[in-house]
Write a protein that holds these residues in place. Structure first.
Motif, PDB file in Angstrom:
ATOM      1  N   VAL A  66      35.263  27.657  65.500  1.00  0.00           N
ATOM      2  CA  VAL A  66      36.375  26.872  64.962  1.00  0.00           C
ATOM      3  C   VAL A  66      37.712  27.544  65.297  1.00  0.00           C
ATOM      4  CG1 VAL A  66      37.483  26.044  62.848  1.00  0.00           C
ATOM      5  CG2 VAL A  66      35.011  25.818  63.134  1.00  0.00           C
ATOM      6  N   PHE A  67      37.769  28.863  65.179  1.00  0.00           N
ATOM      7  CA  PHE A  67      38.998  29.592  65.519  1.00  0.00           C
ATOM      8  C   PHE A  67      39.381  29.370  66.976  1.00  0.00           C
ATOM      9  CE2 PHE A  67      40.721  33.398  67.601  1.00  0.00           C
ATOM     10  CZ  PHE A  67      41.946  33.499  66.970  1.00  0.00           C
ATOM     11  N   ASN A  68      38.420  29.543  67.885  1.00  0.00           N
ATOM     12  CA  ASN A  68      38.719  29.406  69.312  1.00  0.00           C
ATOM     13  C   ASN A  68      39.035  27.971  69.696  1.00  0.00           C
ATOM     14  OD1 ASN A  68      38.309  32.127  70.532  1.00  0.00           O
ATOM     15  ND2 ASN A  68      36.295  31.918  69.642  1.00  0.00           N
ATOM     16  N   ALA A  69      38.284  27.024  69.138  1.00  0.00           N
ATOM     17  CA  ALA A  69      38.546  25.626  69.457  1.00  0.00           C
ATOM     18  C   ALA A  69      39.922  25.196  68.957  1.00  0.00           C
ATOM     19  CB  ALA A  69      37.452  24.742  68.848  1.00  0.00           C
ATOM     20  N   THR A  70      40.306  25.676  67.779  1.00  0.00           N
ATOM     21  CA  THR A  70      41.626  25.335  67.238  1.00  0.00           C
ATOM     22  C   THR A  70      42.743  25.993  68.046  1.00  0.00           C
ATOM     23  OG1 THR A  70      40.656  25.158  65.014  1.00  0.00           O
ATOM     24  CG2 THR A  70      43.051  25.350  65.161  1.00  0.00           C
ATOM     25  N   ALA A  71      42.534  27.256  68.415  1.00  0.00           N
ATOM     26  CA  ALA A  71      43.545  27.955  69.218  1.00  0.00           C
ATOM     27  C   ALA A  71      43.703  27.293  70.583  1.00  0.00           C
ATOM     28  CB  ALA A  71      43.157  29.421  69.380  1.00  0.00           C
ATOM     29  N   GLY A  72      42.593  26.948  71.219  1.00  0.00           N
ATOM     30  CA  GLY A  72      42.659  26.284  72.519  1.00  0.00           C
ATOM     31  C   GLY A  72      43.295  24.910  72.433  1.00  0.00           C
ATOM     32  N   ASN A 112      44.301  11.971  57.133  1.00  0.00           N
ATOM     33  CA  ASN A 112      42.961  11.421  56.945  1.00  0.00           C
ATOM     34  C   ASN A 112      42.432  10.808  58.242  1.00  0.00           C
ATOM     35  OD1 ASN A 112      44.590  11.003  54.211  1.00  0.00           O
ATOM     36  ND2 ASN A 112      42.444  11.303  53.684  1.00  0.00           N
ATOM     37  N   TYR A 113      43.302  10.092  58.947  1.00  0.00           N
ATOM     38  CA  TYR A 113      42.885   9.458  60.197  1.00  0.00           C
ATOM     39  C   TYR A 113      42.566  10.504  61.267  1.00  0.00           C
ATOM     40  CZ  TYR A 113      43.066   6.563  64.400  1.00  0.00           C
ATOM     41  OH  TYR A 113      42.772   5.939  65.580  1.00  0.00           O
ATOM     42  N   MET A 114      43.383  11.537  61.371  1.00  0.00           N
ATOM     43  CA  MET A 114      43.133  12.594  62.349  1.00  0.00           C
ATOM     44  C   MET A 114      41.859  13.365  62.017  1.00  0.00           C
ATOM     45  SD  MET A 114      45.404  12.387  64.731  1.00  0.00           S
ATOM     46  CE  MET A 114      45.185  13.969  65.550  1.00  0.00           C
ATOM     47  N   LEU A 115      41.587  13.557  60.731  1.00  0.00           N
ATOM     48  CA  LEU A 115      40.330  14.182  60.329  1.00  0.00           C
ATOM     49  C   LEU A 115      39.142  13.341  60.774  1.00  0.00           C
ATOM     50  CD1 LEU A 115      41.035  15.554  56.733  1.00  0.00           C
ATOM     51  CD2 LEU A 115      40.269  16.888  58.701  1.00  0.00           C
ATOM     52  N   PHE A 138      47.139  20.434  63.607  1.00  0.00           N
ATOM     53  CA  PHE A 138      46.501  21.741  63.423  1.00  0.00           C
ATOM     54  C   PHE A 138      45.495  21.702  62.265  1.00  0.00           C
ATOM     55  CE2 PHE A 138      46.294  25.919  61.413  1.00  0.00           C
ATOM     56  CZ  PHE A 138      45.974  26.721  62.486  1.00  0.00           C
ATOM     57  N   LEU A 139      45.912  21.161  61.135  1.00  0.00           N
ATOM     58  CA  LEU A 139      45.033  21.127  59.965  1.00  0.00           C
ATOM     59  C   LEU A 139      43.821  20.231  60.206  1.00  0.00           C
ATOM     60  CD1 LEU A 139      44.695  22.187  57.112  1.00  0.00           C
ATOM     61  CD2 LEU A 139      46.013  20.250  56.272  1.00  0.00           C
ATOM     62  N   ALA A 140      44.030  19.089  60.828  1.00  0.00           N
ATOM     63  CA  ALA A 140      42.917  18.190  61.128  1.00  0.00           C
ATOM     64  C   ALA A 140      41.932  18.831  62.098  1.00  0.00           C
ATOM     65  CB  ALA A 140      43.441  16.879  61.702  1.00  0.00           C
ATOM     66  N   THR A 141      42.443  19.582  63.059  1.00  0.00           N
ATOM     67  CA  THR A 141      41.576  20.270  64.011  1.00  0.00           C
ATOM     68  C   THR A 141      40.799  21.384  63.329  1.00  0.00           C
ATOM     69  OG1 THR A 141      43.143  19.788  65.795  1.00  0.00           O
ATOM     70  CG2 THR A 141      41.528  21.513  66.194  1.00  0.00           C
ATOM     71  N   LEU A 142      41.489  22.185  62.540  1.00  0.00           N
ATOM     72  CA  LEU A 142      40.860  23.331  61.879  1.00  0.00           C
ATOM     73  C   LEU A 142      39.731  22.895  60.946  1.00  0.00           C
ATOM     74  CD1 LEU A 142      41.065  26.438  61.460  1.00  0.00           C
ATOM     75  CD2 LEU A 142      42.581  25.957  59.540  1.00  0.00           C
ATOM     76  N   ILE A 161      34.750  21.688  61.850  1.00  0.00           N
ATOM     77  CA  ILE A 161      33.723  22.500  61.177  1.00  0.00           C
ATOM     78  C   ILE A 161      32.337  21.858  61.216  1.00  0.00           C
ATOM     79  CG2 ILE A 161      33.010  23.460  58.953  1.00  0.00           C
ATOM     80  CD1 ILE A 161      35.937  24.020  58.352  1.00  0.00           C
ATOM     81  N   PRO A 162      32.188  20.555  60.882  1.00  0.00           N
ATOM     82  CA  PRO A 162      30.831  19.977  60.915  1.00  0.00           C
ATOM     83  C   PRO A 162      30.169  20.061  62.286  1.00  0.00           C
ATOM     84  CG  PRO A 162      32.315  18.554  59.691  1.00  0.00           C
ATOM     85  CD  PRO A 162      33.162  19.584  60.345  1.00  0.00           C
ATOM     86  N   ALA A 163      30.894  19.684  63.340  1.00  0.00           N
ATOM     87  CA  ALA A 163      30.326  19.731  64.695  1.00  0.00           C
ATOM     88  C   ALA A 163      30.027  21.165  65.111  1.00  0.00           C
ATOM     89  CB  ALA A 163      31.282  19.078  65.687  1.00  0.00           C
ATOM     90  N   ALA A 164      30.895  22.112  64.728  1.00  0.00           N
ATOM     91  CA  ALA A 164      30.662  23.516  65.058  1.00  0.00           C
ATOM     92  C   ALA A 164      29.392  24.030  64.373  1.00  0.00           C
ATOM     93  CB  ALA A 164      31.863  24.358  64.647  1.00  0.00           C
ATOM     94  N   TYR A 165      29.203  23.651  63.132  1.00  0.00           N
ATOM     95  CA  TYR A 165      27.997  24.064  62.398  1.00  0.00           C
ATOM     96  C   TYR A 165      26.736  23.523  63.074  1.00  0.00           C
ATOM     97  CZ  TYR A 165      24.555  24.440  58.651  1.00  0.00           C
ATOM     98  OH  TYR A 165      23.418  24.718  57.928  1.00  0.00           O
TER      99      TYR A 165
END
Length: 277
Positions: free
Chosen positions: A141-147, A187-190, A218-222, A226-230
């Motif tokens: 999640v950290f790397n995907a958000t940073a990228g 909500n839509y971006m999430l 940023f917040l929607a990405t972070l 998480i679900p897909a990363a898990y």
């Protein structure tokens, strides 16, 4: 005063450009001209190449300073079979050189995510082997958000002509959807991040073009990744059950993701229902 007069003029020109592209797409000559006409100016091309060279130089410096691996040269996995070969060896390498491994892994992942290089799904699958599920999810999640953040700002700098050239219809649709949901944009971006409704690549590139605020992006990405990363990290630990990357997202997995996504936009639906009543 001059700025206030010229601002709407620029916006009008952009809208006309989008319309012109759409009109051209309907004719064979328009399709040919779209393929022949490169969208970036010399300055924009120079900036993009400069940024790429800076990132590439940093990644190369990190790579050559990493300790040599006993099992041969480290390489990016491109298939499930490559992952199986690297999985156990990388876990041992990470235990011996944890700091160097994390630095190399993060630099590679962010580089690939920033410049839209295919293969980050394999990097995510590898994260669980050396660190386990929890730490692996945090790392992904950290790397995907940073990228994604780097891609966002790169697109903000030079992305408009490129996105307009590649996906004019999809960009117009995305802009209309964003405009209708300004009051509940997070909500839509999430929902978009949690579900595979739109490719993450397109979201990263198009968000600054349609004026999605960075803090919402940023917040929607972070949170939304998480679900897909898990799911991906867990699948990487059970590599023997995977035959291809497509096996990651079966009907059950997609159903869970869309259920979580529906929960994320539930406040928007309830608000609209209340207003309608």
């Amino acid at each position: 005063m001059l700025h206030s007069v010229m601002a709407p003029t620029r916006n009008l020109i952009r809208d006309e450009e989008l319309g012109a592209i759409s009109d051209d797409d309907d004719s064979p000559s328009g399709k040919r001209s779209k393929l022949d006409r490169f969208p970036l100016s010399r300055w924009e091309l120079a900036v993009s190449l400069g940024v790429f060279l800076v990132f590439s130089s940093g990644l190369f410096c990190i790579y050559i300073t990493m300790p040599a691996a006993e099992f041969g040269k480290l390489k990016l996995p491109r298939s499930i079979s490559d992952l199986r070969l690297l999985k156990d060896n990388l876990a041992n390498y990470a235990n011996e050189y944890p700091a160097q491994f994390v630095l190399g892994y993060c630099a590679t992942y962010i580089f690939m995510q920033t410049f839209m290089i295919p293969g980050t799904i394999f990097m995510s699958l590898l994260a669980g082997a050396p660190f386990g599920v929890i730490k692996g999810v945090i790392l992904v999640v950290f790397n995907a958000t940073a990228g994604a953040t780097c891609c966002f700002f790169l697109s903000k700098l030079i992305g408009r002509p490129l996105i307009t050239w590649l996906w004019p219809d999809k960009l117009r649709f995305f802009q209309a959807e964003i405009g209708k949901r300004r009051d509940k944009l997070l909500n839509y971006m999430l929902f978009l991040r949690i579900t595979p409704t739109l490719p993450n690549l397109f979201i990263n590139l198009a968000s600054p073009i349609v004026d999605v605020p960075f803090h919402v992006f940023f917040l929607a990405t972070l949170v939304g990744l998480i679900p897909a990363a898990y799911i991906t990290v867990r699948a990487g630990l059970a590599m023997g059950d995977l035959k291809s990357v497509k096996d990651l997202y079966d009907f059950k997995t997609l159903s869970v993701l869309f259920l979580i996504g529906f929960i994320s936009i539930l406040p928007t639906i309830l608000k609209r229902k209340k207003i309608y009543e």
